[in-house]
Design a protein around this motif. Sequence first.
Motif, short mmCIF file in Angstrom:
data_model
loop_
_atom_site.label_atom_id
_atom_site.label_comp_id
_atom_site.label_asym_id
_atom_site.label_seq_id
_atom_site.Cartn_x
_atom_site.Cartn_y
_atom_site.Cartn_z
N ARG A 180 -0.71 53.39 31.01
CA ARG A 180 0.29 53.94 31.92
C ARG A 180 1.28 52.85 32.28
NH1 ARG A 180 -4.33 56.44 34.60
NH2 ARG A 180 -4.08 58.71 34.72
N LYS A 190 -2.60 53.47 44.57
CA LYS A 190 -3.40 54.65 44.26
C LYS A 190 -2.62 55.62 43.37
CE LYS A 190 -6.13 58.37 46.38
NZ LYS A 190 -5.55 59.43 45.53
N GLU A 191 -1.35 55.85 43.72
CA GLU A 191 -0.54 56.75 42.91
C GLU A 191 -0.31 56.20 41.51
OE1 GLU A 191 2.16 58.83 46.43
OE2 GLU A 191 2.71 56.84 45.65
N ARG A 193 -2.38 54.81 39.74
CA ARG A 193 -3.57 55.05 38.90
C ARG A 193 -3.59 56.47 38.35
NH1 ARG A 193 -6.21 51.93 43.12
NH2 ARG A 193 -6.90 53.85 44.14
N ASP A 194 -2.72 57.34 38.90
CA ASP A 194 -2.80 58.75 38.50
C ASP A 194 -1.49 59.39 38.06
OD1 ASP A 194 -5.64 59.24 39.19
OD2 ASP A 194 -4.97 58.80 41.22
N ILE A 195 -0.39 59.03 38.71
CA ILE A 195 0.86 59.75 38.49
C ILE A 195 1.56 59.40 37.18
CG2 ILE A 195 3.19 60.11 39.39
CD1 ILE A 195 2.01 60.09 42.20
N GLY A 219 -7.64 53.52 31.23
CA GLY A 219 -6.87 54.52 31.95
C GLY A 219 -7.31 55.93 31.63
N GLY A 220 -7.88 56.62 32.62
CA GLY A 220 -8.19 58.03 32.47
C GLY A 220 -9.39 58.35 31.60
N GLU A 222 -12.97 59.33 31.09
CA GLU A 222 -13.89 59.97 32.03
C GLU A 222 -15.32 60.06 31.53
OE1 GLU A 222 -13.45 60.99 35.15
OE2 GLU A 222 -11.40 60.24 35.15
N ARG A 242 -12.84 53.96 37.41
CA ARG A 242 -13.44 54.69 38.53
C ARG A 242 -14.60 55.59 38.10
NH1 ARG A 242 -8.09 57.34 40.28
NH2 ARG A 242 -7.57 56.69 38.14
#
Length: 339
Positions: A180, A190-191, A193-195, A219-220, A222, A242
């Motif tokens: 990313r 925090k944003e 890590r996701d946006i 990144g991402g 899961e 995470r």
Amino acid sequence: MQVEVLFKNMKLNAKSASRLAVAPMMDWTDRHCRFFHRQLSRHTLLYTEMVTAPALVRGGALHLLAHDVAENPVALQLGGSDPTELAQAARLGWDAGYPEVNLNCGCPSDRVQSGSFGAVLMENPALVAEICAAMIAAGPAEVTVKCRIGVDDQTPEEVLPRFLDAIRAAGVTRVTIHARKAWLQGLSPKENRDIPPLDYALVTHMKATFPDMHIAVNGGVEDLDAASGFLDAGLDGVMVGRAAYHRPWDILARADSRIFGQPDPVQTRADAVARMLPYIERQMGQGTRLAQVTRHMLGLFAGQPGARQWRRVLSENAHKPGAGPELLETALEAVAQTV
């Protein structure tokens, strides 16, 4: 000579282990977390939280380098922007027994930006190359880099190859790319890590462009299915963040067999708890509070019947005076009563 051979073997082990790694995460991947993760996987590469070079060199905070030999393979991540200071910090890391020292070029937090390091270094590949060369010259620990695909209005397809070319010329052969962008203006950590959208295809293309480099993706990710997919696609490694912290059993307990082709060290979650009890007793004997260890274990039963009871018993009681290892057995009993 014996020490040099041992250290060379540790470097090789860290490189081999980087097929799967747990990302460095501030306030999470401390030494207690790493010891717990190591009970679930013998082979996954673990990272420290980011440690700043000024804290080590100017502040003398060498306690931040403390780790148990049982955590190996484990790598130290450093933050900073001064080549001389980072070289000194890398040497301290080597002296403390870390076979790999990783330079943070991906963290977007305001505190990191104010120190002109982390993701902001993506804007200055020449400085990063100078830093890496200084760190490499400082000692035998392998120097690696963790970066983003770019920052702010940069065009990743243009800046990432230049960045990789610069650090490769400095002697870096291993890099982990968070797929990313980091937006230094307008998004919180925090944003970030996701946006920003993930661009796995660009990371895969970088492996084709730089086939001599060991390139891992972050990144991402899961689950182990996704990790295996990236490895099958030709990437050299996968770093999980995470998901590994919040669902450690799902990511780590079968990592050795699925990713490394080796036996898994534990068969049940209760086995993992049992392996932690002697460590907790030792740590509490040295002044560690129970909650400092058990906070990293709250996700052990994530997605399973009794997960809420496990978390409740530990989170409500581990901080109380007199709480000891027996609390984990109480928590296990609460889980058993739910099943």
